[in-house]
Motif scaffolding. Structure first.
Motif, short mmCIF file in Angstrom:
data_model
loop_
_atom_site.label_atom_id
_atom_site.label_comp_id
_atom_site.label_asym_id
_atom_site.label_seq_id
_atom_site.Cartn_x
_atom_site.Cartn_y
_atom_site.Cartn_z
N SER A 118 0.83 -1.21 0.00
CA SER A 118 0.00 0.00 0.00
C SER A 118 0.86 1.26 0.00
O SER A 118 0.54 2.24 -0.67
CB SER A 118 -0.92 0.01 1.23
N THR A 119 1.96 1.23 0.75
CA THR A 119 2.84 2.40 0.82
C THR A 119 3.41 2.73 -0.56
O THR A 119 3.42 3.88 -1.00
CB THR A 119 3.99 2.15 1.81
N GLY A 120 3.88 1.71 -1.25
CA GLY A 120 4.41 1.91 -2.60
C GLY A 120 3.35 2.42 -3.55
O GLY A 120 3.61 3.31 -4.37
N ALA A 121 2.15 1.88 -3.44
CA ALA A 121 1.06 2.29 -4.34
C ALA A 121 0.65 3.73 -4.11
O ALA A 121 0.37 4.47 -5.06
CB ALA A 121 -0.15 1.36 -4.14
N ILE A 122 0.60 4.16 -2.84
CA ILE A 122 0.23 5.54 -2.53
C ILE A 122 1.25 6.51 -3.12
O ILE A 122 0.89 7.50 -3.77
CB ILE A 122 0.13 5.74 -1.00
N LEU A 123 2.53 6.22 -2.91
CA LEU A 123 3.58 7.09 -3.44
C LEU A 123 3.53 7.16 -4.96
O LEU A 123 3.57 8.24 -5.55
CB LEU A 123 4.95 6.58 -2.97
N ALA A 124 3.41 5.99 -5.60
CA ALA A 124 3.42 5.93 -7.06
C ALA A 124 2.23 6.69 -7.64
O ALA A 124 2.38 7.48 -8.58
CB ALA A 124 3.39 4.47 -7.52
N ASN A 125 1.05 6.47 -7.10
CA ASN A 125 -0.14 7.11 -7.64
C ASN A 125 -0.19 8.60 -7.33
O ASN A 125 -0.76 9.38 -8.11
CB ASN A 125 -1.40 6.41 -7.12
N ALA A 126 0.38 9.02 -6.20
CA ALA A 126 0.44 10.45 -5.89
C ALA A 126 1.31 11.17 -6.90
O ALA A 126 0.99 12.28 -7.34
CB ALA A 126 0.96 10.66 -4.48
N LEU A 127 2.41 10.54 -7.31
CA LEU A 127 3.34 11.16 -8.25
C LEU A 127 2.75 11.31 -9.66
O LEU A 127 3.06 12.26 -10.38
CB LEU A 127 4.65 10.36 -8.32
N VAL A 128 1.89 10.36 -10.05
CA VAL A 128 1.36 10.39 -11.42
C VAL A 128 -0.13 10.76 -11.46
O VAL A 128 -0.78 10.57 -12.47
CB VAL A 128 1.57 9.02 -12.12
N TYR A 129 -0.64 11.31 -10.35
CA TYR A 129 -2.09 11.57 -10.27
C TYR A 129 -2.63 12.45 -11.40
O TYR A 129 -3.74 12.16 -11.90
CB TYR A 129 -2.45 12.18 -8.92
N PRO A 130 -1.93 13.50 -11.83
CA PRO A 130 -2.46 14.28 -12.95
C PRO A 130 -2.76 13.44 -14.19
O PRO A 130 -3.74 13.70 -14.90
CB PRO A 130 -1.34 15.30 -13.22
N LEU A 131 -1.95 12.42 -14.45
CA LEU A 131 -2.22 11.52 -15.57
C LEU A 131 -3.52 10.75 -15.35
O LEU A 131 -4.26 10.46 -16.30
CB LEU A 131 -1.07 10.53 -15.75
N ASP A 132 -3.81 10.41 -14.09
CA ASP A 132 -5.04 9.69 -13.77
C ASP A 132 -6.26 10.57 -14.05
O ASP A 132 -7.26 10.10 -14.62
CB ASP A 132 -5.02 9.27 -12.30
N ILE A 133 -6.18 11.83 -13.66
CA ILE A 133 -7.27 12.78 -13.93
C ILE A 133 -7.49 12.90 -15.43
O ILE A 133 -8.63 12.83 -15.93
CB ILE A 133 -6.93 14.17 -13.35
N VAL A 134 -6.41 13.08 -16.18
CA VAL A 134 -6.51 13.29 -17.63
C VAL A 134 -7.10 12.07 -18.32
O VAL A 134 -8.01 12.19 -19.14
CB VAL A 134 -5.12 13.62 -18.22
N LYS A 135 -6.61 10.89 -17.98
CA LYS A 135 -7.11 9.69 -18.67
C LYS A 135 -8.58 9.43 -18.33
O LYS A 135 -9.36 9.01 -19.18
CB LYS A 135 -6.24 8.47 -18.36
N THR A 136 -8.99 9.74 -17.08
CA THR A 136 -10.39 9.55 -16.71
C THR A 136 -11.30 10.51 -17.48
O THR A 136 -12.34 10.11 -18.01
CB THR A 136 -10.59 9.75 -15.20
N ARG A 137 -10.89 11.77 -17.58
CA ARG A 137 -11.73 12.75 -18.29
C ARG A 137 -11.78 12.47 -19.79
O ARG A 137 -12.81 12.69 -20.43
CB ARG A 137 -11.21 14.16 -18.01
#
Length: 335
Positions: free
Chosen positions: A16-35
């Motif tokens: 979970s710790t690794g996943a939180i760090l990884a997703n926090a760093l690339v979160y703008p990409l997550d927003i863009v791909k979802t929209r």
């Protein structure tokens, strides 16, 4: 040092710790791909509405989406819903690594007691079971996060308010589990990734046992991209199920991921099922690399921590045993 020294919850926290760090760093990409995945192009048969996506703008691609979000909503727009997203990532990964460790331990103690190394097919099957169990418990957070990521600028809501909006819909409480079937099917993604990796290895590096780091990274990137391409229609359909329905549907939600696919094909053609694939692939590659790197470090820390705790406990027990022995000797001497 062995991972067997760490209990399932320890491995779960490491993952979970690794996943939180990884997703926090690339979160703008997550927003863009979802929209990009939820927007639908205007069609001639659509009723007159002011917008045909969840936002007022129609994005032409990844870079246009980033610049448009920055222009309309500022930097905060690229991190909209991040709290819910990271909570979802943490809970999903904790559940996955916990259930994987538990299922794997049960399999090795109850089914296969030989102690031999598990085959790839068994490992992938156990991973799929763990992924399915994790989805059952964590998909409500994913639904709320998707809604938050696609809310228009003037209609931003917190997690609880967004969850209430979902529950107040026609599906009621079950609306929090929208996209469950698609999510269960998507647990095959790791199997596709591994299969593609092995096939590409045989083609590009035949008869080569040990790969160089850059060769392994290349194969990993290519296999992950192939798995994403294979499952992208389901990913897009799941996002469509979990977000608000397009304005052209006048508030009528989709009933199944097949209905979402049919709607997208009708409006945008087959290629519409692959919208947002560029940031999806990029995000997947970056998250996977950061996740596994961080997870290994956290597992090492937990191994050291548990060894230290056991050593301290052993020393305490030894001290108590010596004290008890001295007390017994003194009592015997006094008698």
């Amino acid at each position: 040092m062995s991972k067997n020294e760490v209990p399932p919850w320890g491995l779960a926290i490491a993952g979970s710790t690794g996943a939180i760090l990884a997703n926090a760093l690339v979160y703008p990409l997550d927003i863009v791909k979802t929209r990009l995945q939820v927007q639908v192009k205007k069609h001639a048969s659509d009723p007159e509405v002011t917008a045909h996506t969840t936002n007022d703008r129609h994005y032409d691609g990844t870079m246009h989406a980033i610049s448009a979000i920055l222009e309309d909503e500022g930097l905060a727009g690229l991190y909209s819903g991040i709290a819910g997203s990271l909570l979802g990532v943490a809970s999903a990964n904790f559940a996955y690594f916990y259930w994987y460790s538990t299922v794997r331990t049960l399999y090795m103690t109850k089914v296969d007691k030989s102690g031999a190394k598990l085959s790839t097919a068994v490992e992938l099957s156990l991973g799929a079971v763990a992924g399915a169990l994790a989805q059952l418990f964590t998909i409500p957070i994913a639904v709320v996060t998707t809604r938050q990521q696609t809310q228009p600028k003037g209609d931003k809501k917190g997690m609880l308010a967004t969850a209430k909006e979902v529950i107040d819909g026609e599906d009621g409480w079950t609306g929090l589990w929208r996209g469950m079937k698609a999510s269960l099917v998507l647990v095959v993604n790791p199997a596709i990734t591994y299969g593609a990796y092995q096939r590409l290895k045989d083609v590009l590096y035949p008869n080569k046992v040990n790969l160089r780091p850059h060769e392994a990274f290349l194969l990993g990137a290519m296999s992950k991209a192939m798995a994403t391409i294979a499952t992208q229609p389901l990913i897009v359909a799941k996002v469509g199920l979990q977000s608000r329905p397009p304005p052209a549907r006048q508030g009528k939600p989709f009933k199944s991921f097949l209905e979402v696919m049919q709607y997208i094909i009708q409006k945008e053609g087959l290629l519409g099922l692959y919208k947002g694939i560029a940031p999806q692939i990029l995000k997947g590659l970056m998250v996977q690399g950061i996740l596994m790197m961080t997870k290994e470090r956290m597992e090492l820390l937990f191994v050291l921590l548990f060894r230290y705790v056991r050593q301290v406990r052993k020393e305490k027990l030894a001290q108590l045993a010596d004290l008890a022995a001295r007390k017994a000797a003194e009592a015997k001497a006094a008698a």
